[in-house]
Design an enzyme around this catalytic site. Structure first.
Site, PDB file in Angstrom:
ATOM      1  N   TYR A 144      63.527  61.863  35.656  1.00 15.24           N
ATOM      2  CA  TYR A 144      63.300  62.395  34.316  1.00 15.24           C
ATOM      3  C   TYR A 144      62.177  63.407  34.415  1.00 15.24           C
ATOM      4  O   TYR A 144      61.119  63.117  34.976  1.00 15.24           O
ATOM      5  CB  TYR A 144      62.899  61.249  33.374  1.00 15.24           C
ATOM      6  CG  TYR A 144      62.555  61.680  31.967  1.00 15.24           C
ATOM      7  CD1 TYR A 144      63.559  62.067  31.085  1.00 15.24           C
ATOM      8  CD2 TYR A 144      61.237  61.687  31.522  1.00 15.24           C
ATOM      9  CE1 TYR A 144      63.251  62.450  29.779  1.00 15.24           C
ATOM     10  CE2 TYR A 144      60.922  62.056  30.222  1.00 15.24           C
ATOM     11  CZ  TYR A 144      61.933  62.440  29.356  1.00 15.24           C
ATOM     12  OH  TYR A 144      61.621  62.813  28.078  1.00 15.24           O
ATOM     13  N   ASP A 239      57.692  66.883  40.919  1.00 18.38           N
ATOM     14  CA  ASP A 239      57.235  66.433  39.602  1.00 18.38           C
ATOM     15  C   ASP A 239      56.327  65.226  39.839  1.00 18.38           C
ATOM     16  O   ASP A 239      56.803  64.111  40.041  1.00 18.38           O
ATOM     17  CB  ASP A 239      58.442  66.070  38.732  1.00 18.38           C
ATOM     18  CG  ASP A 239      58.023  65.521  37.372  1.00 18.38           C
ATOM     19  OD1 ASP A 239      56.833  65.201  37.192  1.00 18.38           O
ATOM     20  OD2 ASP A 239      58.900  65.401  36.500  1.00 18.38           O
ATOM     21  N   LYS A 267      49.715  63.252  32.480  1.00 17.44           N
ATOM     22  CA  LYS A 267      49.179  61.888  32.403  1.00 17.44           C
ATOM     23  C   LYS A 267      47.723  61.781  32.877  1.00 17.44           C
ATOM     24  O   LYS A 267      46.816  62.083  32.118  1.00 17.44           O
ATOM     25  CB  LYS A 267      50.104  60.929  33.150  1.00 17.44           C
ATOM     26  CG  LYS A 267      51.544  61.019  32.585  1.00 17.44           C
ATOM     27  CD  LYS A 267      52.353  59.787  32.814  1.00 17.44           C
ATOM     28  CE  LYS A 267      53.797  59.967  32.431  1.00 17.44           C
ATOM     29  NZ  LYS A 267      54.181  59.504  31.111  1.00 17.44           N
TER      30      LYS A 267
HETATM   31  N1  HOZ Z   1      59.467  58.453  28.387  1.00 13.71           N
HETATM   32  C1  HOZ Z   1      58.084  58.438  28.719  1.00 13.71           C
HETATM   33  C2  HOZ Z   1      57.789  57.488  29.823  1.00 13.71           C
HETATM   34  N2  HOZ Z   1      58.531  57.690  31.010  1.00 13.71           N
HETATM   35  C3  HOZ Z   1      57.211  58.180  27.515  1.00 13.71           C
HETATM   36  C4  HOZ Z   1      57.514  56.976  26.756  1.00 13.71           C
HETATM   37  C5  HOZ Z   1      56.678  56.844  25.465  1.00 13.71           C
HETATM   38  O1  HOZ Z   1      55.579  57.377  25.373  1.00 13.71           O
HETATM   39  O2  HOZ Z   1      57.145  56.202  24.563  1.00 13.71           O
END
Ligand code: HOZ
Length: 430
Positions: A144, A239, A267
């Site tokens: 992702y 990434d 992050k």
């Molecule tokens: N999809 C992100 C984590 N891989 C963020 C999830 C979130 O902040 O709810």
């Protein structure tokens, strides 16, 4: 476990915010649960609106490597706050953070700050296309890279959690140039590059995949990506939004000894405030406006509060022995979870990279998205809900990782493993 306040807030949120949440996985749909609303956090603990206390292994999905409210980070934010919150103009703080990043990752000679991981990957891909003059990209199933149009193909994280292949609203033509291949499948990358190498601008990969659960790269996989991108004049984009400063100070690229052309970060480098960044070889980065022709901009990019939080965080991470003790605590957790499952006769596959962990409910080796999806998702849901009731706050999806911070101590790990043993025993005959 009391839930009245969380339930009341969720009902209200659903009337005002789609699904009641600002990011889909948080709604806890895939685990047949409803979210707890958070009031505050401290160290390794997070507290909900009903006063329940949990040991937090989400850590804001990765950034909180020092735990919540680390004094050095809070002080840095406070002191930046007293000078102003946003200027939309250059500051010395962004130079300092850029210095720390480029020192930590020699492949990153220049870096551009943005506001999120999504922005970082989207911009890095535009840059790769602009620099190479080619349009197609390769990504991997279950990886992702944020929610920009071209990357919502066979994506992990929330897309995998909701079990949807992509998203309506993404025109077919936008993803026509995106090839998604099985992670760790060297042969399929070789074939794709043989066929399309002259059109491939870049290969983008999470060097340690953290958005289909945690999946480690097989021997030779990352090396193959490096070799093929070099051969075909394409760029290799790592990434490292999750893995940067997480699996090691120098990121996964330092662990696996691979030098990518571009790296995406997020992050941890924002210390818990919204930040992203992309960087790489000078000659490529000089292609970005205003130095070069590839356009990318942002009003809040390099925001002083976020820069200050990031600098304070990286300064702590640089201290001698930081990763040794964090990884040792994380190893104890990984071993403890495996043992808890073993004791109950439940088959699991636990993987770890530094302080990032994953546990699939399958006896098979998980090497890609297909094998990750074979995990028993019903069992995971039941495990998630019972662990929450026992005060352990895990990501509400099989397709997310678990993050340990330096604030987690031996007692936290013992308590977590004890909870896992109890839960696994309850689930024995599930
Ligand atoms: N999809 C992100 C984590 N891989 C963020 C999830 C979130 O902040 O709810």
């Amino acid at each position: 476990m009391k839930r009245e306040n969380s339930d009341r807030l969720f009902e209200k949120a659903k009337k005002l915010i789609p699904g009641g949440v600002n990011s889909p996985v948080r709604a806890c749909k895939s685990v047949n649960a409803e979210p707890v609303f958070i009031n505050r956090a401290n160290g390794s603990k997070i507290f909900d609106a009903d006063g329940n206390e949990y040991i937090d292994y989400i850590g804001s999905w990765g950034p909180m490597i020092l735990g919540h409210r680390h004094p050095a980070v809070i002080d840095a934010i406070n002191s930046a706050l007293n000078s102003g919150t946003s200027y939309g103009a250059p500051t010395g703080l962004e130079i300092k953070l850029a210095e720390l990043i480029t020192e930590a990752m020699p492949s990153v000679e220049m870096v551009r700050m943005v506001n999120s991981g999504t922005e970082a990957t989207m911009s890095a891909i535009r840059l790769a296309r602009g620099f190479t003059g080619k349009d197609m990209i390769i990504k991997f199933d279950g990886c992702y890279h944020g929610h920009s149009d071209a990357l919502l193909v066979e994506a992990g994280s929330g897309v995998a959690t909701l079990g949807i292949p992509g998203s309506p609203g993404v025109p077919k033509s936008f993803v026509a140039g995106t090839l998604s291949l099985p992670f760790n499948d060297i042969k399929s990358v070789e074939e794709a590059m043989k066929k399309h190498g002259s059109e491939i601008a870049c290969i983008i990969v999470e060097p340690v995949a953290g958005n289909m659960g945690l999946v480690l790269p097989c021997d030779g996989f990352l090396e193959t990506l490096k070799r093929l991108t070099e051969k075909h004049n394409s760029l290799l984009i790592f990434d490292e939004v999750m893995t940067g400063f997480r699996v090691a100070y120098g990121g996964a690229q330092s662990v696996y000894g691979i030098v990518p052309d571009l790296t995406c970060l997020g992050k941890i480098i924002g210390g818990g405030l919204p930040v992203g960044a992309y960087g790489g070889k000078r000659e490529i980065m000089e292609y970005i406006a205003p130095q070069g022709p590839v356009y990318q901009a942002g009003t809040l990019s390099g925001n002083p509060l976020a820069m200050a939080a990031g600098i304070a965080t990286l300064t702590e991470l640089k201290k001698a022995g930081f990763y040794d003790s964090l990884n040792a605590v994380s190893e104890k957790l990984g071993n403890g979870l495996s043992k808890a499952a073993d004791k109950a006769g439940i088959k699991v596959s636990v993987a770890r990279s530094g302080s990032m962990l994953g546990m699939f409910f399958t006896e098979n080796n998980v090497i890609d998205f297909e094998s990750a999806k074979k995990s028993d998702l019903k069992l995971f849901s039941a495990y998630y809900r019972r662990m929450l009731e026992k005060g352990i706050y895990l990501a509400p999806s099989q397709f997310e990782a678990l993050f340990v911070s330096s604030a987690h101590n031996a007692e936290d790990i013992e308590q977590t493993v004890y909870a896992a043993e109890k839960v696994m025993a309850e689930l024995k005959d599930f």
